[in-house]
Design an enzyme around this catalytic site. Structure first.
Site, PDB file in Angstrom:
ATOM      1  N   ASN A  44       2.228   4.331  10.534  1.00  0.00           N
ATOM      2  CA  ASN A  44       1.537   4.952  11.670  1.00  0.00           C
ATOM      3  C   ASN A  44       1.975   4.220  12.924  1.00  0.00           C
ATOM      4  O   ASN A  44       2.456   3.092  12.860  1.00  0.00           O
ATOM      5  CB  ASN A  44       0.005   4.834  11.501  1.00  0.00           C
ATOM      6  N   HIS A  70      -5.961  -9.022  -0.819  1.00  0.00           N
ATOM      7  CA  HIS A  70      -6.030  -9.124   0.641  1.00  0.00           C
ATOM      8  C   HIS A  70      -7.176 -10.041   1.055  1.00  0.00           C
ATOM      9  O   HIS A  70      -8.236 -10.049   0.428  1.00  0.00           O
ATOM     10  CB  HIS A  70      -6.250  -7.735   1.255  1.00  0.00           C
ATOM     11  N   HIS A  96      -3.674   0.463  -4.679  1.00  0.00           N
ATOM     12  CA  HIS A  96      -3.242  -0.833  -5.198  1.00  0.00           C
ATOM     13  C   HIS A  96      -3.514  -0.894  -6.697  1.00  0.00           C
ATOM     14  O   HIS A  96      -4.653  -0.726  -7.136  1.00  0.00           O
ATOM     15  CB  HIS A  96      -3.966  -1.977  -4.476  1.00  0.00           C
ATOM     16  N   ALA A 130       2.698  -1.837   4.095  1.00  0.00           N
ATOM     17  CA  ALA A 130       2.523  -0.753   5.060  1.00  0.00           C
ATOM     18  C   ALA A 130       2.091  -1.401   6.360  1.00  0.00           C
ATOM     19  O   ALA A 130       1.297  -2.344   6.355  1.00  0.00           O
ATOM     20  CB  ALA A 130       1.458   0.213   4.571  1.00  0.00           C
ATOM     21  N   HIS A 145      -6.764   5.291   6.775  1.00  0.00           N
ATOM     22  CA  HIS A 145      -6.054   4.755   5.610  1.00  0.00           C
ATOM     23  C   HIS A 145      -5.319   5.885   4.878  1.00  0.00           C
ATOM     24  O   HIS A 145      -4.237   5.675   4.326  1.00  0.00           O
ATOM     25  CB  HIS A 145      -7.052   4.052   4.686  1.00  0.00           C
ATOM     26  N   MET A 166      -1.910  -6.268   7.597  1.00  0.00           N
ATOM     27  CA  MET A 166      -2.997  -7.118   7.084  1.00  0.00           C
ATOM     28  C   MET A 166      -2.595  -7.901   5.833  1.00  0.00           C
ATOM     29  O   MET A 166      -3.448  -8.235   5.006  1.00  0.00           O
ATOM     30  CB  MET A 166      -4.225  -6.248   6.778  1.00  0.00           C
ATOM     31  N   SER A 167      -1.319  -8.178   5.679  1.00  0.00           N
ATOM     32  CA  SER A 167      -0.888  -8.906   4.478  1.00  0.00           C
ATOM     33  C   SER A 167       0.342  -9.737   4.808  1.00  0.00           C
ATOM     34  O   SER A 167       0.589 -10.083   5.966  1.00  0.00           O
ATOM     35  CB  SER A 167      -0.580  -7.916   3.339  1.00  0.00           C
ATOM     36  N   TYR A 175      -8.942  -9.518   3.595  1.00  0.00           N
ATOM     37  CA  TYR A 175     -10.066  -8.695   4.070  1.00  0.00           C
ATOM     38  C   TYR A 175     -10.990  -8.237   2.952  1.00  0.00           C
ATOM     39  O   TYR A 175     -12.096  -7.788   3.191  1.00  0.00           O
ATOM     40  CB  TYR A 175      -9.579  -7.485   4.890  1.00  0.00           C
ATOM     41  N   GLU A 176     -10.522  -8.348   1.726  1.00  0.00           N
ATOM     42  CA  GLU A 176     -11.405  -8.002   0.603  1.00  0.00           C
ATOM     43  C   GLU A 176     -12.439  -9.094   0.353  1.00  0.00           C
ATOM     44  O   GLU A 176     -13.319  -8.921  -0.492  1.00  0.00           O
ATOM     45  CB  GLU A 176     -10.572  -7.778  -0.667  1.00  0.00           C
ATOM     46  N   SER A 210       0.828  -1.207   0.000  1.00  0.00           N
ATOM     47  CA  SER A 210       0.000   0.000   0.000  1.00  0.00           C
ATOM     48  C   SER A 210       0.863   1.257   0.000  1.00  0.00           C
ATOM     49  O   SER A 210       1.709   1.415   0.875  1.00  0.00           O
ATOM     50  CB  SER A 210      -0.880   0.057   1.254  1.00  0.00           C
TER      51      SER A 210
HETATM   52  N1  HPA Z   1      -2.715  -1.975  11.665  1.00  0.00           N
HETATM   53  C1  HPA Z   1      -2.923  -2.900  10.711  1.00  0.00           C
HETATM   54  N2  HPA Z   1      -2.560  -2.741   9.459  1.00  0.00           N
HETATM   55  C2  HPA Z   1      -1.938  -1.608   9.125  1.00  0.00           C
HETATM   56  C3  HPA Z   1      -1.679  -0.598  10.056  1.00  0.00           C
HETATM   57  C4  HPA Z   1      -2.086  -0.792  11.399  1.00  0.00           C
HETATM   58  O1  HPA Z   1      -1.892   0.049  12.300  1.00  0.00           O
HETATM   59  N3  HPA Z   1      -1.044   0.412   9.405  1.00  0.00           N
HETATM   60  C5  HPA Z   1      -0.907   0.011   8.109  1.00  0.00           C
HETATM   61  N4  HPA Z   1      -1.462  -1.210   7.943  1.00  0.00           N
END
Ligand code: HPA
Length: 270
Positions: free
Chosen positions: A232, A81, A59, A111, A244, A208-209, A83-84, A26
């Site tokens: 972050n 992903h 993406h 990310a 996001h 998440m990947s 989650y998709e 990402s």
């Molecule tokens: N948590 C989960 N996935 C992420 C985060 C996060 O803080 N930042 C970027 N992808």
């Protein structure tokens, strides 16, 4: 999904067998728009039977075969992903494809949120290991031969690649963090209580990947390297909500350093 149809199409279009596949996470997709990539051969995922178009902002959704830093590389812009709502076999299908195409190594980038309070937003982190909290495993089901039924995961992230990344960062005057990536499904970000719990588990970053892909890449016998862009601080570490947009913005701010590190890594491949 059957990877064999997609593999046949990819083999028909691939100009060469890449030495390395690089999955761009990402906000880290700019390399797929570089001059080298534009001179290469792009194949949209939607050209491959069984592959849908990715849905998440940031993406791209294609693989690009290109000469990059003098080496034959495949750049993957966009990923599938969990989650998709994609089935796990699709999430990891690119790793099956690369393994069967004859690619020997993959660099997985993502990310992630930082849990380690010594790390900061914008830092790059080489993955030393992972914790799989997806609640499932991409190898569940009939074993995909010739990989082992119970593959060893003692050194998922190749120690020689990690040393190479460290040397590259040092040569560039960059700080490169090292740590454990904890992967879970998302798409909700974690709660502060979850992040406190994950810190006690030994995680340095959360995302998440990457984890399912790394497991399947190892099952395919690929050497694996991983880099997180810490976009972050994880939930509850700072007194602010997560978005996001913030993740993408931090990725964009780190893009120059990320690209320099990836280029140096490719240049110094053994
Ligand atoms: N948590 C989960 N996935 C992420 C985060 C996060 O803080 N930042 C970027 N992808």
């Amino acid at each position: 999904m059957a990877v064999s149809d997609a593999l046949r199409v990819l083999q028909g279009k691939a100009p060469f067998v890449p030495e390395l596949a690089i999955v761009l996470g990402s906000g880290l997709g700019a390399l797929a728009d570089s001059a080298e990539a534009r001179a290469g051969r792009a194949i949209p995922f939607t050209d491959l039977p069984g592959f849908p178009a990715p849905t998440v902002a940031g993406h791209g959704g294609r693989v690009v075969f290109c000469e990059f830093e003098g080496r034959k590389v495949l750049l993957q812009a966009g990923r599938f992903h969990f989650y998709e709502g994609h089935p796990m076999p699709l999430v990891v299908a690119p790793m099956r494809l690369y393994g069967r195409l004859g690619v020997r190594a993959v660099l997985l980038t993502n990310a992630a949120g930082a849990l380690n309070p010594a790390f900061g937003v914008g830092d790059l982190m080489a993955l030393t290991d992972h914790i799989n909290l997806f609640g499932t495993n991409p190898l569940i089901g009939p074993n995909v031969e010739p990989g082992p039924r119970f593959p060893d995961m003692t050194a998922v992230y190749d120690p020689a690649f990690r040393n190479q990344l460290k040397a590259c960062a040092q040569g560039l005057g960059q700080t490169l963090r090292e740590g454990v990536y904890l992967g879970l499904t998302g798409p909700s970000y974690e709660t502060p209580a979850e992040i406190r719990a994950f810190r006690t588990l030994g995680a340095d970053a959360v995302g998440m990947s990457t984890v399912p892909e790394a497991i399947v890449a190892r099952h395919e016998g690929l050497r694996v390297a991983g880099i997180s862009c810490l976009c972050n601080m994880a939930a509850g570490i700072l007194p602010q909500a997560l978005t996001h947009q913030e993740v993408l913005a931090a990725g964009a701010a780190a893009a120059g350093r990320f690209e320099a590190l990836v280029r140096a890594f490719v240049r110094t491949l053994p």
